[in-house]
Design a protein around this motif. Structure first.
Motif, PDB file in Angstrom:
ATOM      1  N   TYR A 153       4.457   8.734   0.564  1.00 11.94           N
ATOM      2  CA  TYR A 153       4.646   9.158   1.953  1.00 11.94           C
ATOM      3  C   TYR A 153       5.426   8.088   2.720  1.00 11.94           C
ATOM      4  O   TYR A 153       5.198   6.894   2.512  1.00 11.94           O
ATOM      5  N   PRO A 154       6.391   8.489   3.572  1.00  4.65           N
ATOM      6  CA  PRO A 154       6.667   9.838   4.059  1.00  4.65           C
ATOM      7  C   PRO A 154       7.708  10.614   3.253  1.00  4.65           C
ATOM      8  O   PRO A 154       8.181  11.651   3.711  1.00  4.65           O
ATOM      9  N   GLN A 155       8.053  10.165   2.052  1.00  7.95           N
ATOM     10  CA  GLN A 155       9.029  10.890   1.258  1.00  7.95           C
ATOM     11  C   GLN A 155       8.466  12.218   0.768  1.00  7.95           C
ATOM     12  O   GLN A 155       7.251  12.388   0.627  1.00  7.95           O
ATOM     13  N   VAL A 156       9.380  13.151   0.492  1.00  5.90           N
ATOM     14  CA  VAL A 156       9.031  14.501   0.052  1.00  5.90           C
ATOM     15  C   VAL A 156       9.807  14.805  -1.223  1.00  5.90           C
ATOM     16  O   VAL A 156      10.983  14.431  -1.342  1.00  5.90           O
ATOM     17  N   ALA A 157       9.174  15.477  -2.183  1.00  9.28           N
ATOM     18  CA  ALA A 157       9.861  15.898  -3.406  1.00  9.28           C
ATOM     19  C   ALA A 157      10.756  17.093  -3.077  1.00  9.28           C
ATOM     20  O   ALA A 157      10.264  18.150  -2.681  1.00  9.28           O
ATOM     21  N   ALA A 192       0.846  -1.193   0.000  1.00 11.55           N
ATOM     22  CA  ALA A 192       0.000   0.000   0.000  1.00 11.55           C
ATOM     23  C   ALA A 192       0.881   1.242   0.000  1.00 11.55           C
ATOM     24  O   ALA A 192       1.833   1.335   0.784  1.00 11.55           O
ATOM     25  N   ARG A 193       0.542   2.208  -0.868  1.00 11.47           N
ATOM     26  CA  ARG A 193       1.308   3.454  -0.951  1.00 11.47           C
ATOM     27  C   ARG A 193       0.359   4.649  -0.954  1.00 11.47           C
ATOM     28  O   ARG A 193      -0.728   4.600  -1.529  1.00 11.47           O
ATOM     29  N   PHE A 194       0.815   5.721  -0.299  1.00 14.71           N
ATOM     30  CA  PHE A 194       0.010   6.922  -0.105  1.00 14.71           C
ATOM     31  C   PHE A 194       0.772   8.122  -0.657  1.00 14.71           C
ATOM     32  O   PHE A 194       1.941   8.316  -0.344  1.00 14.71           O
ATOM     33  N   TYR A 195       0.082   8.926  -1.478  1.00 13.20           N
ATOM     34  CA  TYR A 195       0.693  10.074  -2.143  1.00 13.20           C
ATOM     35  C   TYR A 195      -0.073  11.352  -1.800  1.00 13.20           C
ATOM     36  O   TYR A 195      -1.281  11.451  -2.053  1.00 13.20           O
ATOM     37  N   ARG A 196       0.636  12.326  -1.242  1.00 17.47           N
ATOM     38  CA  ARG A 196       0.046  13.642  -1.029  1.00 17.47           C
ATOM     39  C   ARG A 196       0.331  14.522  -2.251  1.00 17.47           C
ATOM     40  O   ARG A 196       1.420  14.469  -2.822  1.00 17.47           O
ATOM     41  N   GLU A 224      12.192  15.989 -13.332  1.00 18.22           N
ATOM     42  CA  GLU A 224      13.477  15.303 -13.291  1.00 18.22           C
ATOM     43  C   GLU A 224      14.484  15.987 -12.375  1.00 18.22           C
ATOM     44  O   GLU A 224      15.477  15.368 -11.965  1.00 18.22           O
ATOM     45  N   ASN A 225      14.235  17.247 -12.039  1.00 22.76           N
ATOM     46  CA  ASN A 225      15.155  17.981 -11.171  1.00 22.76           C
ATOM     47  C   ASN A 225      14.745  17.948  -9.705  1.00 22.76           C
ATOM     48  O   ASN A 225      15.286  18.697  -8.885  1.00 22.76           O
ATOM     49  N   PHE A 226      13.790  17.079  -9.393  1.00 24.27           N
ATOM     50  CA  PHE A 226      13.352  16.861  -8.023  1.00 24.27           C
ATOM     51  C   PHE A 226      13.475  15.366  -7.710  1.00 24.27           C
ATOM     52  O   PHE A 226      13.272  14.519  -8.580  1.00 24.27           O
ATOM     53  N   GLY A 227      13.809  15.066  -6.485  1.00 27.42           N
ATOM     54  CA  GLY A 227      13.906  13.673  -6.070  1.00 27.42           C
ATOM     55  C   GLY A 227      13.076  13.400  -4.839  1.00 27.42           C
ATOM     56  O   GLY A 227      12.875  14.289  -3.994  1.00 27.42           O
ATOM     57  N   CYS A 228      12.564  12.186  -4.727  1.00 22.33           N
ATOM     58  CA  CYS A 228      11.781  11.790  -3.556  1.00 22.33           C
ATOM     59  C   CYS A 228      12.742  11.378  -2.447  1.00 22.33           C
ATOM     60  O   CYS A 228      13.505  10.417  -2.592  1.00 22.33           O
ATOM     61  N   GLN A 229      12.723  12.122  -1.352  1.00 20.13           N
ATOM     62  CA  GLN A 229      13.638  11.872  -0.232  1.00 20.13           C
ATOM     63  C   GLN A 229      12.866  11.780   1.076  1.00 20.13           C
ATOM     64  O   GLN A 229      11.846  12.396   1.236  1.00 20.13           O
ATOM     65  N   GLN A 264       7.218   4.161  -7.470  1.00 16.46           N
ATOM     66  CA  GLN A 264       7.977   5.157  -6.717  1.00 16.46           C
ATOM     67  C   GLN A 264       7.285   6.506  -6.928  1.00 16.46           C
ATOM     68  O   GLN A 264       6.096   6.613  -6.721  1.00 16.46           O
ATOM     69  N   GLY A 265       8.008   7.520  -7.353  1.00 17.58           N
ATOM     70  CA  GLY A 265       7.368   8.796  -7.634  1.00 17.58           C
ATOM     71  C   GLY A 265       6.506   8.706  -8.884  1.00 17.58           C
ATOM     72  O   GLY A 265       6.896   8.103  -9.886  1.00 17.58           O
ATOM     73  N   VAL A 266       5.314   9.282  -8.820  1.00 21.64           N
ATOM     74  CA  VAL A 266       4.401   9.328  -9.957  1.00 21.64           C
ATOM     75  C   VAL A 266       4.461  10.741 -10.530  1.00 21.64           C
ATOM     76  O   VAL A 266       4.260  11.719  -9.808  1.00 21.64           O
TER      77      VAL A 266
END
Length: 567
Positions: A546-550, A475-479, A562-567, A512-514
Motif C-alpha cells: 500500500y498504496p500501490q495497486v496491482a 514497515a509495509r502493508f498489503y491488502r 507476471e501480467n500485473f504490476g504494482c502501481q 515489493q509485490g508478494v
C-alpha cells in the motif's frame, strides 16, 4: 580492510535500493542493517533436555520428546525432525475467582536449527496451546518450523475451557492482553540457549487475527525483543471492533425476517446480488475484468449501495434490497457510531467477498456468541456476572455508549482498562523498532468482516505521517482483495510473507509485490471452495505494498501475476 570495504559497499547498495522505493533518503541511510542468523544443531538428546531446563525460573517443563521427520507436514511438504518441549509458567490460584491459572506453552526445536526464533501468536481469545509451527501468512504454504526456526505457541495464560470467564481474574486479563508475550519471550530464548549452546541470532513474532493484535502490541511494547513482525488481519482495536460487530448485529436484527436468525436480514442470495453490483462498478478499475477489486480506493467513489443495488418494489426475492435493509446495512459499512453519531470504529469497504461463506458466522453469530463474552466479561469493568450471562440477550440489548465506557473503565480490582491492555500504546510510534533495524510486514483481507482493513489502513497512514510521509523503509502493508478473515473468500489467499520478511531483516532486500495464488482444485495446502469456477485453479496475483495497486499490464493471461504490476 577488504572485508570492511565490502561491507560498506553492501550497505550503500542497500541504501540505494531503499531510495528507489521513495521516502526520506537520509533516514533510510541511517537505519542499521541486522546481520543474518547462523544455524546450529541440538546439543545432546531431546530426552536429556528436560533436566537441563529444570532451573528455569517460574517454569515447569512437563515433557520433552523427539518428533520424527514427516510427522507434521505443511502444504504437502514434511517437517524435519525436531524436539517438542511442553511446560507451564507462573502457576497460581486466583484470589479473585479461586481458579487455577498458568501460562501453558509448547516449543518445537529443530534438530538442525537455522538460528532463528519465532513466537507464534494465536487467535481468538487464546486458551489453547496449538501446534507450534509458525505461519507465513494466508492459506498454508510454508511456516517457520518447516524453515528451521525454533517456534513457541502458548495459551496466553488461561484454559479455553473457561471461555470468557477468565476475564474475572485481573491478571489473566493482562496476560491475555500482553504480559504472556513479555513473560514467555525471555524464557523461550533461555530454552534455545540451553538447547543449542547459543541464543537466537534473530527473533520474529507473527500471527493472524488476535495473533495479529499480539504482534502489533509487541511492536510497541517489545521492540527490543524482536527483529521481524508479521501481522495478519490485526485486530489491534479488538474491544472496539467487537462492539462494532454488536452494533452491526443490532441493525441486522431490525430487519431480520426471523428474529432467531440474523442471517435472514441479509441472505446469501442478497449478498451475492451486492457482490455482483460491486464487481460491475469496480472490477475493471484495475485494467481488466477478473473478479477482483484491486483498486479499493477508486471503488469507494464508484460504488453506491443506495444507487447501484436495486431497491425492492415488492417482496424480497434476492435480486434486490428493501429500503429498510439499505437503511440498516449502510451504517455497518460506513462505520459504527455512538448514539450521538460519533464514529468509534472504522468503515468496511464493499468488496466481492461480501458473498463469502465466512460472513454468516462473523456477522450473524459471532456478535451473539463471541463478541458478547469479550465485551461483557473479558473487557468490561466491572465484568458481567458469569453465572447469569446470556450472550445473545446481552448483545442485542447492549447500550453501545455504555459498552464503550466499560472497556475504557478501571476500578480498584481491574486497574488497567481493556483499551490499555489489549491495544498497542502509541501504535504509530514505532521509532524504537525502526532505530534498531527491525522490520514490519502487515497483511489484511479487503473482505474481512470482523476486523476492518480500513482500520489497518488508517494505522498505516498514521505511521506514514509519523515518518515524514513514508514508512516503507521499515514497515509495509498489503491488502488482499477478496480475502475474508485471515484466509478464504474469492481471493488469491495463499502466500508466504515470512521468507521476504527474513530477507528484509537480515539481507536488506526490500519486499515489493508478494506473489499470492488461488487454492483451487488440487492445492496441496487445502482447497478454498470459494475460488470461482471461472478462475484457473492456480491463479496468481501480486500483493502490492500500500498504496500501490496491482494493475493489468494490458496483455497476457489474466491468470498470471507476471501480467500485473504494482502501481
Amino acid at each position: 580492510m577488504k572485508r570492511t570495504s565490502l561491507g560498506a559497499l553492501a550497505m550503500a547498495v542497500a541504501a540505494l535500493s531503499l531510495q528507489g522505493c521513495g521516502g526520506d533518503d537520509d533516514d533510510e541511510e541511517r537505519l542499521p542493517q541486522l546481520s543474518a542468523a547462523t544455524g546450529a544443531s541440538l546439543s545432546g538428546t531431546c530426552a536429556s533436555l528436560a533436566s537441563r531446563l529444570a532451573t528455569l525460573a517460574d517454569t515447569t517443563i512437563t515433557a520433552t520428546s523427539e518428533v520424527a521427520a514427516g510427522t507434521l507436514s505443511v502444504a504437502g511438504t514434511p517437517v524435519a525432525a525436531h524436539c517438542l518441549v511442553t511446560g507451564r509458567m507462573f502457576e497460581r490460584t486466583s484470589s479473585v475467582d479461586g481458579q487455577s491459572y498458568a501460562i501453558g506453552f509448547e516449543m518445537r526445536l529443530p534438530l538442525a536449527w537455522n538460528g532463528r526464533f519465532f513466537y507464534q501468536a494465536n487467535g481468538g481469545i487464546d486458551g489453547n496451546v496449538v501446534t507450534a509451527t509458525g505461519g507465513g501468512g494466508g492459506g498454508p504454504l510454508t511456516n517457520a518450523l518447516q524453515q528451521g526456526f525454533a517456534v513457541i505457541s502458548s495459551d496466553a495464560g488461561h484454559s479455553g475451557a473457561m471461555g470468557p470467564a477468565f476475564g474475572i481474574d485481573p491478571q489473566a486479563r493482562l496476560d491475555y492482553g500482553y504480559q504472556a508475550v513479555g513473560k514467555l519471550t525471555p524464557m523461550a530464548k533461555s530454552v534455545i540457549q540451553t538447547a543449542y549452546g547459543k541464543g537466537p541470532d534473530r527473533s520474529y513474532i507473527g500471527g493472524c487475527s488476535n495473533g495479529g493484535r499480539h504482534t502489533m502490541v509487541a511492536m510497541a511494547r517489545y521492540a527490543d525483543q524482536y527483529d521481524g513482525f508479521l501481522a495478519g488481519a490485526p485486530g489491534f482495536n479488538l474491544p472496539k471492533a467487537a462492539i462494532a460487530n454488536i452494533f452491526g448485529a443490532q441493525r441486522y436484527a431490525s430487519v431480520a425476517t426471523d428474529p432467531a436468525d440474523l442471517s435472514t436480514a441479509f441472505t446469501a442470495t442478497e449478498r451475492t446480488t451486492v457482490a455482483n453490483a460491486v464487481l460491475a462498478k469496480c472490477d475493471a478499475l484495475d485494467g481488466t475484468t477478473d473478479g477482483l477489486v484491486q483498486d479499493v480506493e477508486a471503488c469507494r467513489t464508484a460504488f453506491s449501495l443506495a444507487a447501484d443495488v436495486p431497491t425492492c418494489t415488492g417482496a424480497r426475492d434476492g435480486s434486490c434490497l428493501s429500503a429498510e435493509q439499505k437503511t440498516a446495512i449502510a451504517p455497518i459499512f460506513s462505520g459504527a457510531t455512538t448514539s450521538t453519531g460519533t464514529s468509534f470504529y472504522a468503515s468496511f469497504p464493499y468488496d466481492a467477498g461480501i458473498a463469502s461463506n465466512g460472513i454468516p458466522f462473523w456477522e450473524f453469530l459471532a456478535p451473539l456468541l463471541l463478541d458478547s463474552g469479550g465485551v461483557g466479561i473479558i473487557w468490561k469493568v466491572p465484568p458481567e456476572p458469569v453465572a447469569s450471562f446470556n450472550g445473545p440477550d446481552f448483545a442485542l440489548g447492549l447500550d453501545i455508549d455504555q459498552a464503550l465506557a466499560g472497556v475504557n473503565a478501571t476500578d480498584a480490582t481491574y486497574t488497567e482498562s481493556a483499551m490499555s491492555f489489549m491495544t498497542p500504546p502509541n501504535p504509530t510510534d514505532l521509532s524504537a523498532l525502526k532505530r534498531r533495524g527491525a522490520k514490519v510486514m502487515v497483511y489484511h483481507g479487503v473482505s474481512d468482516p470482523i476486523f476492518s482493513v480500513d482500520d489497518t489502513k488508517a494505522w498505516y497512514d498514521g505511521l506514514r505521517s509519523a515518518n515524514g510521509g513514508d514508512a516503507g523503509n521499515f514497515a509495509r502493508f498489503y491488502r488482499v482483495p477478496g480475502m475474508a478473515h485471515c484466509s478464504g473468500g474469492p481471493a488469491t489467499d495463499q502466500f508466504d510473507m515470512l521468507t521476504p520478511l527474513v530477507a528484509w531483516v537480515e539481507q536488506g532486500q526490500v519486499p515489493q509485490g508478494v506473489t499470492a495464488s488461488a487454492r483451487g482444485a488440487g492445492n496441496a495446502g487445502g482447497v478454498n471452495a470459494e475460488v470461482p469456477s471461472a478462475w484457473a485453479a492456480d491463479r496468481t496475483r501480486p500483493l502490492c505494498p500500500y498504496p500501490q495497486v496491482a494493475r493489468y499490464k494490458g496483455s497476457g493471461s489474466i491468470e498470471l501475476a507476471e501480467n500485473f504490476g504494482c502501481q
